[in-house]
Design a protein around this motif. Structure first.
Motif, PDB file in Angstrom:
ATOM      1  N   LEU A  53       0.566  -1.193  -0.058  1.00  0.00           N
ATOM      2  CA  LEU A  53       0.212   0.150  -0.070  1.00  0.00           C
ATOM      3  C   LEU A  53       0.411   1.292  -0.034  1.00  0.00           C
ATOM      4  CD1 LEU A  53      -2.782  -0.880   2.253  1.00  0.00           C
ATOM      5  CD2 LEU A  53      -2.775  -0.968  -0.329  1.00  0.00           C
ATOM      6  N   GLY A  54       1.950   1.180   0.508  1.00  0.00           N
ATOM      7  CA  GLY A  54       2.960   2.632   0.088  1.00  0.00           C
ATOM      8  C   GLY A  54       4.423   2.799   0.076  1.00  0.00           C
ATOM      9  N   PRO A  55       5.215   2.814  -0.059  1.00  0.00           N
ATOM     10  CA  PRO A  55       5.409   4.142   1.810  1.00  0.00           C
ATOM     11  C   PRO A  55       4.143   5.519   0.915  1.00  0.00           C
ATOM     12  CG  PRO A  55       7.022   4.432  -0.272  1.00  0.00           C
ATOM     13  CD  PRO A  55       6.797   3.332  -0.429  1.00  0.00           C
ATOM     14  N   LEU A  56       3.264   5.707   1.712  1.00  0.00           N
ATOM     15  CA  LEU A  56       2.735   6.466   1.774  1.00  0.00           C
ATOM     16  C   LEU A  56       3.272   8.302   2.298  1.00  0.00           C
ATOM     17  CD1 LEU A  56      -1.137   5.278   2.469  1.00  0.00           C
ATOM     18  CD2 LEU A  56      -0.005   6.119   0.478  1.00  0.00           C
ATOM     19  N   PRO A  57       3.358   9.021   1.601  1.00  0.00           N
ATOM     20  CA  PRO A  57       2.833   9.630   0.238  1.00  0.00           C
ATOM     21  C   PRO A  57       3.827   8.489  -0.691  1.00  0.00           C
ATOM     22  CG  PRO A  57       4.018  11.406   1.101  1.00  0.00           C
ATOM     23  CD  PRO A  57       4.252  10.732   1.991  1.00  0.00           C
ATOM     24  N   LEU A  58       3.714   8.729  -2.175  1.00  0.00           N
ATOM     25  CA  LEU A  58       4.869   7.395  -2.767  1.00  0.00           C
ATOM     26  C   LEU A  58       5.216   8.596  -3.278  1.00  0.00           C
ATOM     27  CD1 LEU A  58       1.787   5.837  -5.317  1.00  0.00           C
ATOM     28  CD2 LEU A  58       2.764   5.393  -3.286  1.00  0.00           C
ATOM     29  N   MET A  59       5.639  10.055  -3.053  1.00  0.00           N
ATOM     30  CA  MET A  59       6.958  10.832  -3.817  1.00  0.00           C
ATOM     31  C   MET A  59       6.751  11.930  -2.832  1.00  0.00           C
ATOM     32  SD  MET A  59       9.553  11.085  -5.330  1.00  0.00           S
ATOM     33  CE  MET A  59       9.811  10.780  -6.861  1.00  0.00           C
ATOM     34  N   MET A  60       7.473  11.803  -2.450  1.00  0.00           N
ATOM     35  CA  MET A  60       7.991  12.854  -0.770  1.00  0.00           C
ATOM     36  C   MET A  60       7.388  14.249  -1.594  1.00  0.00           C
ATOM     37  SD  MET A  60       7.964  11.759   2.340  1.00  0.00           S
ATOM     38  CE  MET A  60       7.920  12.598   3.596  1.00  0.00           C
ATOM     39  N   PRO A  61       6.666  15.176  -1.032  1.00  0.00           N
ATOM     40  CA  PRO A  61       6.594  16.591  -1.399  1.00  0.00           C
ATOM     41  C   PRO A  61       8.391  17.649  -1.876  1.00  0.00           C
ATOM     42  CG  PRO A  61       5.871  16.408   0.717  1.00  0.00           C
ATOM     43  CD  PRO A  61       5.997  15.207   0.115  1.00  0.00           C
TER      44      PRO A  61
END
Length: 63
Positions: A53-61
Motif C-alpha cells: 500500500l505504500g510508502p505513503l506518500p508515494l513520492m515525498m513533496p
C-alpha cells in the motif's frame, strides 16, 4: 527505506523528479512514474503476491 536511511540519495531522487524538466530527463521520471504498476510488478515478482500500500506518500513533496 531510501527516504529515511539514505538522505543524500533521497535528495537526488527528489531533484530528478521535481526540479528537472521532462526534456532534461527525456521523460524518465515524473511523467512516466506509475507507482501502481511498480507495486503490482513487485507483488507479481514476490512469493507473497501481496501488493504493498505504500510508502505513503508515494513520492515525498518537494522540500
Amino acid at each position: 527505506m531510501i527516504r529515511h536511511d539514505y538522505p543524500n540519495l533521497q535528495k537526488w531522487l527528489l531533484h530528478l523528479y521535481y526540479d528537472l524538466s521532462p526534456e532534461e530527463t527525456r521523460n524518465a521520471f515524473a511523467p512516466t512514474t506509475h507507482f501502481d504498476a511498480i507495486m503490482e510488478g513487485y507483488a507479481a515478482a514476490s512469493k507473497s503476491k501481496i501488493v504493498p500500500l505504500g510508502p505513503l506518500p508515494l513520492m515525498m513533496p518537494k522540500p
